[in-house]
Write a protein that holds these residues in place. Sequence first.
Motif, mmCIF file in Angstrom:
data_model
loop_
_atom_site.group_PDB
_atom_site.id
_atom_site.type_symbol
_atom_site.label_atom_id
_atom_site.label_comp_id
_atom_site.label_asym_id
_atom_site.label_seq_id
_atom_site.Cartn_x
_atom_site.Cartn_y
_atom_site.Cartn_z
ATOM 1 N N ASP A 195 -7.603 4.329 13.113
ATOM 2 C CA ASP A 195 -6.820 4.169 14.334
ATOM 3 C C ASP A 195 -7.271 2.976 15.165
ATOM 4 O OD1 ASP A 195 -5.252 6.334 13.713
ATOM 5 O OD2 ASP A 195 -6.339 7.756 14.992
ATOM 6 N N ALA A 196 -8.571 2.699 15.174
ATOM 7 C CA ALA A 196 -9.065 1.592 16.000
ATOM 8 C C ALA A 196 -8.473 0.261 15.545
ATOM 9 C CB ALA A 196 -10.588 1.542 15.942
ATOM 10 N N THR A 197 -8.400 0.041 14.250
ATOM 11 C CA THR A 197 -7.819 -1.198 13.736
ATOM 12 C C THR A 197 -6.313 -1.226 13.944
ATOM 13 O OG1 THR A 197 -9.563 -1.492 12.091
ATOM 14 C CG2 THR A 197 -7.470 -2.588 11.654
ATOM 15 N N VAL A 198 -5.666 -0.114 13.665
ATOM 16 C CA VAL A 198 -4.213 -0.031 13.816
ATOM 17 C C VAL A 198 -3.789 -0.336 15.250
ATOM 18 C CG1 VAL A 198 -2.355 1.692 13.930
ATOM 19 C CG2 VAL A 198 -3.718 1.453 11.848
ATOM 20 N N GLU A 199 -4.594 0.097 16.193
ATOM 21 C CA GLU A 199 -4.240 -0.057 17.609
ATOM 22 C C GLU A 199 -4.949 -1.233 18.273
ATOM 23 O OE1 GLU A 199 -5.157 3.783 19.190
ATOM 24 O OE2 GLU A 199 -3.751 4.810 17.849
ATOM 25 N N TYR A 247 4.039 -5.134 12.092
ATOM 26 C CA TYR A 247 3.364 -6.005 11.131
ATOM 27 C C TYR A 247 3.756 -5.628 9.708
ATOM 28 C CZ TYR A 247 -0.351 -8.200 8.412
ATOM 29 O OH TYR A 247 -1.033 -8.933 7.480
ATOM 30 N N TRP A 248 3.789 -4.346 9.422
ATOM 31 C CA TRP A 248 4.194 -3.888 8.091
ATOM 32 C C TRP A 248 5.627 -4.322 7.788
ATOM 33 C CZ3 TRP A 248 7.961 -0.567 6.196
ATOM 34 C CH2 TRP A 248 7.815 -0.189 4.851
ATOM 35 N N LEU A 305 -1.366 3.458 6.746
ATOM 36 C CA LEU A 305 -2.159 2.427 7.414
ATOM 37 C C LEU A 305 -3.229 3.041 8.311
ATOM 38 C CD1 LEU A 305 0.526 -0.256 8.316
ATOM 39 C CD2 LEU A 305 -1.027 -0.185 6.359
ATOM 40 N N ARG A 306 -2.900 4.143 8.964
ATOM 41 C CA ARG A 306 -3.902 4.811 9.800
ATOM 42 C C ARG A 306 -5.038 5.365 8.943
ATOM 43 N NH1 ARG A 306 -2.680 5.469 15.065
ATOM 44 N NH2 ARG A 306 -0.541 4.978 15.707
ATOM 45 N N ARG A 307 -4.701 5.894 7.792
ATOM 46 C CA ARG A 307 -5.731 6.456 6.907
ATOM 47 C C ARG A 307 -6.604 5.361 6.307
ATOM 48 N NH1 ARG A 307 -5.027 7.001 1.700
ATOM 49 N NH2 ARG A 307 -2.752 7.094 1.885
ATOM 50 N N THR A 358 0.817 -1.216 0.000
ATOM 51 C CA THR A 358 0.000 0.000 0.000
ATOM 52 C C THR A 358 0.848 1.264 0.000
ATOM 53 O OG1 THR A 358 -0.138 -0.064 2.430
ATOM 54 C CG2 THR A 358 -1.948 -1.074 1.201
ATOM 55 N N VAL A 359 1.992 1.209 0.648
ATOM 56 C CA VAL A 359 2.794 2.427 0.794
ATOM 57 C C VAL A 359 3.291 2.938 -0.552
ATOM 58 C CG1 VAL A 359 5.047 1.313 1.165
ATOM 59 C CG2 VAL A 359 4.576 3.513 2.227
ATOM 60 N N TYR A 360 3.552 2.053 -1.505
ATOM 61 C CA TYR A 360 4.099 2.489 -2.794
ATOM 62 C C TYR A 360 3.070 3.194 -3.660
ATOM 63 C CZ TYR A 360 7.981 -0.414 -1.363
ATOM 64 O OH TYR A 360 9.031 -0.957 -0.654
ATOM 65 N N PHE A 361 1.796 3.045 -3.336
ATOM 66 C CA PHE A 361 0.735 3.723 -4.078
ATOM 67 C C PHE A 361 0.134 4.874 -3.272
ATOM 68 C CE2 PHE A 361 0.992 -0.702 -5.362
ATOM 69 C CZ PHE A 361 1.118 -0.582 -6.740
ATOM 70 N N SER A 362 0.760 5.190 -2.168
ATOM 71 C CA SER A 362 0.182 6.155 -1.236
ATOM 72 C C SER A 362 0.642 7.586 -1.519
ATOM 73 C CB SER A 362 0.580 5.782 0.195
ATOM 74 O OG SER A 362 0.210 6.788 1.105
#
Length: 290
Positions: free
Chosen positions: A110-114, A156-157, A104-106, A25-29
């Motif tokens: 935040d609820a899933t990330v944490e 995880y990332w 990842l937060r976007r 995901t980061v490469y398309f962000s």
Amino acid sequence: MTTTTSLPERAGRRCQNVVNPLHSTVYFSPDLAAEFAALGVEDPGAAYFVGRAAAMGAVGPGTVTATFYNFKHDLIARHIPQIWSVASPEQVLAARLRAADSTLRRLLGDATVESPEMAEAARLALRATEACTRHARPLFAAHADLPVPDAPHLAYWHAATLLREHRGDGHLVALLDAGLDGLEALVTHTASDRGAERSWVLATRGWTLEEWQAAEEGLRERGLLDAAGGLTEAGDKLRADLEDTTDRLDRAPYEHLGAADVARLTELATGFTQAAVAAGAFPKELFGKR
């Protein structure tokens, strides 16, 4: 590492198929583009090269071509090594991690990330990486030298990155053994209906339409493509054999994790990846034939 339990057929591949996208995901962000622009890396064509190659240090274009495999060398050489005079590998890696955090937060919230589930996925994925090996795996080995981030979603990332590069390095061995060069690998992947659209591949990998068509003709002569550009029976078998060989070379981390935990990691990763895809993490051109 010893095998903890036998795995169902292709369980490792299924797990990797849902773990890997969250790394990608980061490469398309747009977050990564903004982070790199702040460093002076403004050409979007350079972002993927520098972001993924930085773990190896300030390497030259030959190293990137060898380890990335399916990009045209001329395209890589337009950016590498000049880009290292603009931003150091250390700066790039720090920017990439910041972008991973915000992305990842976007995408997930935040609820899933944490969440406890994210922390569980990080523990499982990191444990799988314990059985990965460095020899003949340059991109994995370079990333394995990086520290594991403290935050669970970034851990995880990071683990997803290691698992991705471990499988990817093995896949290049399989491609080389199958007699497919970088462009032929792209053509057969797209012809399989599982690769990206041809127009997107040409726009991002540096090859021309004429080069693509010449590769198609060579593959037809080998009996791997039909007149319409689809895979023949022999071509289907070659692609299936490639994935089976890649599975064999990549089995250690999943055997080490064990069947029950592979199934659990697959379940968790599927939820994260589905949420990211639903949030628009990837361009639609990635999914579909020519």
